[in-house]
Design a protein around this motif. Structure first.
Motif, short mmCIF file in Angstrom:
data_model
loop_
_atom_site.label_atom_id
_atom_site.label_comp_id
_atom_site.label_asym_id
_atom_site.label_seq_id
_atom_site.Cartn_x
_atom_site.Cartn_y
_atom_site.Cartn_z
N GLU A 190 6.41 -41.63 -6.03
CA GLU A 190 5.48 -41.25 -7.16
C GLU A 190 4.26 -40.57 -6.77
OE1 GLU A 190 5.32 -44.34 -9.93
OE2 GLU A 190 7.57 -44.17 -10.51
N GLU A 191 3.54 -41.24 -5.80
CA GLU A 191 2.26 -40.57 -5.39
C GLU A 191 2.02 -39.56 -4.42
OE1 GLU A 191 -0.95 -41.41 -6.09
OE2 GLU A 191 0.05 -42.65 -8.05
N ILE A 192 2.81 -39.48 -3.68
CA ILE A 192 2.66 -38.21 -2.40
C ILE A 192 2.80 -36.82 -3.12
CG2 ILE A 192 3.53 -37.60 -0.17
CD1 ILE A 192 1.98 -40.22 -0.05
N ILE A 193 1.88 -36.18 -2.67
CA ILE A 193 1.94 -34.73 -3.25
C ILE A 193 1.41 -33.83 -2.07
CG2 ILE A 193 1.63 -35.21 -5.67
CD1 ILE A 193 -1.38 -34.25 -5.14
N ASP A 194 2.21 -32.73 -2.08
CA ASP A 194 1.67 -31.63 -0.85
C ASP A 194 0.37 -30.86 -1.40
OD1 ASP A 194 1.75 -29.70 0.98
OD2 ASP A 194 3.58 -29.02 0.66
N TYR A 195 -0.72 -31.20 -0.97
CA TYR A 195 -1.98 -30.65 -1.44
C TYR A 195 -2.16 -29.35 -1.10
CZ TYR A 195 -6.85 -30.11 -1.84
OH TYR A 195 -8.14 -29.52 -2.25
N TYR A 196 -1.64 -28.81 0.26
CA TYR A 196 -1.90 -27.55 0.61
C TYR A 196 -0.76 -26.58 0.11
CZ TYR A 196 -5.97 -27.65 3.66
OH TYR A 196 -7.11 -28.01 3.90
N ASP A 197 -0.06 -26.78 -0.82
CA ASP A 197 0.82 -25.82 -1.35
C ASP A 197 0.21 -25.15 -2.24
OD1 ASP A 197 2.97 -24.50 -2.09
OD2 ASP A 197 4.12 -26.08 -3.57
N LEU A 198 -0.79 -24.20 -1.87
CA LEU A 198 -1.61 -23.35 -2.62
C LEU A 198 -1.41 -22.12 -2.59
CD1 LEU A 198 -5.06 -24.54 -1.01
CD2 LEU A 198 -4.02 -25.40 -3.12
N PRO A 199 -0.90 -21.58 -3.96
CA PRO A 199 -0.35 -20.29 -4.04
C PRO A 199 -1.32 -19.10 -3.84
CG PRO A 199 -0.84 -21.21 -6.19
CD PRO A 199 -0.64 -22.26 -5.30
N GLU A 200 -2.73 -19.40 -3.96
CA GLU A 200 -3.56 -18.41 -3.63
C GLU A 200 -4.01 -18.09 -2.16
OE1 GLU A 200 -6.80 -19.38 -6.11
OE2 GLU A 200 -6.15 -17.77 -7.87
N GLY A 201 -3.69 -19.23 -1.43
CA GLY A 201 -4.14 -19.36 0.08
C GLY A 201 -5.48 -20.02 0.06
N ILE A 202 -6.19 -19.82 1.30
CA ILE A 202 -7.43 -20.31 1.38
C ILE A 202 -8.56 -19.03 1.18
CG2 ILE A 202 -9.18 -21.53 2.80
CD1 ILE A 202 -6.59 -23.07 3.88
N PHE A 203 -9.67 -19.09 0.64
CA PHE A 203 -10.47 -18.09 0.68
C PHE A 203 -11.82 -18.34 1.74
CE2 PHE A 203 -8.61 -17.94 -3.52
CZ PHE A 203 -8.85 -16.87 -3.71
N TYR A 204 -12.24 -17.16 2.19
CA TYR A 204 -13.25 -17.21 3.30
C TYR A 204 -14.33 -16.25 2.74
CZ TYR A 204 -10.11 -19.34 6.23
OH TYR A 204 -8.91 -20.21 6.83
N TYR A 205 -15.61 -16.87 3.18
CA TYR A 205 -16.94 -15.80 2.78
C TYR A 205 -17.44 -14.93 3.69
CZ TYR A 205 -21.48 -15.17 0.82
OH TYR A 205 -22.58 -14.11 0.36
N TYR A 206 -17.58 -13.69 3.56
CA TYR A 206 -17.93 -12.75 4.49
C TYR A 206 -19.28 -12.23 3.74
CZ TYR A 206 -13.06 -12.66 5.79
OH TYR A 206 -11.91 -13.04 6.29
#
Length: 306
Positions: free
Chosen positions: A9-25
């Motif tokens: 009930e508790e474990i979730i896949d945190y990094y299943d992020l549809p937007e991906g990861i953003f980086y600052y330029y």
């Protein structure tokens, strides 16, 4: 609740992020998506409504809490006797046992805060000399609203990759600490910083460290951080007594597993801790597995997880 049901009930896949990861330029003056990072940050599993502390409280600590002695600083482990191991505390109180499990961080072993009698074998000393405890911290900042993506960095993807590869795992990442936790009215941004990119920041006071992070956020989000700030908490493990850092150097994970995780002292002093975790080095679950291995090996049972 049974452990199996808890995990289901508790474990979730945190990094299943549809937007991906953003980086600052800096050249763009804004965040930009980078889906390539999903190849590196494949999966990270977290608890949905609980935490590691609550999990360990329920399934471990509750069973042994009455047997724990606090403020018991170990100064010497004497395994010279063929029949027992003697442990001496800073207050000169002594304990004797047939077997001892030592789970202090690699930083404590390197500092020589615990004297071993006889001294550690040369192979173990050489392994310690190669390894080190890397600096780092975590910060939690509560805001009035979420003005940030689920995961991002305050540097470019190239810089982030350079940190990650050149210093084996070093990173500074910002993340929605309450993502997928079904708490729509709470907005907490987590900041995790480890390794070379934490060396300067971890030397600051908690307040100066917080100011530095807030300045970065205000630049990225045009002052939204200061405008929506509620409260924060800093966990600077680099300055924490008896820890002095976040985790050991991944480069020597195999060596530390061989010399400490798989090689007890005279079959009487066994070692556990994240630095002995092999492929699970620098992780909480890896540290837990090393404790299980040490305990089972100490009573004569074979156990490993690689």
């Amino acid at each position: 609740m049974t452990m199996d049901l808890f995990l289901k009930e508790e474990i979730i896949d945190y990094y299943d992020l549809p937007e991906g990861i953003f980086y600052y330029y800096n050249c763009l003056g804004r965040l930009s998506k980078n889906h390539i990072t999903r190849c590196i940050y494949d999966h990270e599993y977290k608890f949905k409504t609980k935490s590691w502390s609550q999990y360990l409280e329920t399934y471990l600590f509750s069973y042994i809490k009455d047997s724990i002695e606090y403020e018991a600083i170990v100064k010497e482990i004497d395994y010279s006797s063929p029949d027992s191991v003697k442990v001496t505390l800073a207050n000169f109180k002594q304990y004797s046992a047939a077997k001892v499990i030592c789970t202090v961080p690699v930083s404590i072993l390197k500092r020589g805060d615990i004297k071993f009698t006889p001294e550690l074998p040369k192979a173990k000393q050489n392994a310690l000399n190669k390894n080190k405890m890397k600096p780092g911290f975590k910060m939690m900042i509560e805001f009035k609203k979420q003005f940030y993506p689920d995961a991002f960095a305050d540097v470019s993807a190239l810089t982030s990759f350079f940190w990650l590869i050149s210093d084996l795992g070093s990173e500074r990442v910002y993340f929605d600490a309450l993502a997928k936790k079904d708490l729509p009215d709470k907005h907490v941004l987590g900041v995790y910083c480890y390794g070379v990119c934490a060396e300067d920041l971890s030397k600051l006071t908690d307040e100066d460290m917080f100011k530095d992070i807030m300045e970065k956020l205000d630049v990225i989000f045009d002052g939204e951080a200061s405008a929506n700030y509620i409260k924060h908490k800093v966990y600077n493990w680099t300055k924490e007594p008896f820890i002095y850092g976040v985790a050991s150097n991944m480069l020597y994970a195999g060596l530390m597993r061989k010399e400490f995780g798989k090689a007890p002292l005279n079959d009487r002093v066994f070692f556990g801790g994240e630095f002995t975790g092999g492929k699970y080095v620098i992780t909480v679950h890896g540290a837990c597995l090393t404790g299980r291995r040490a305990a089972l090996n100490a009573v004569g049972e074979e156990y490993d997880f690689d």
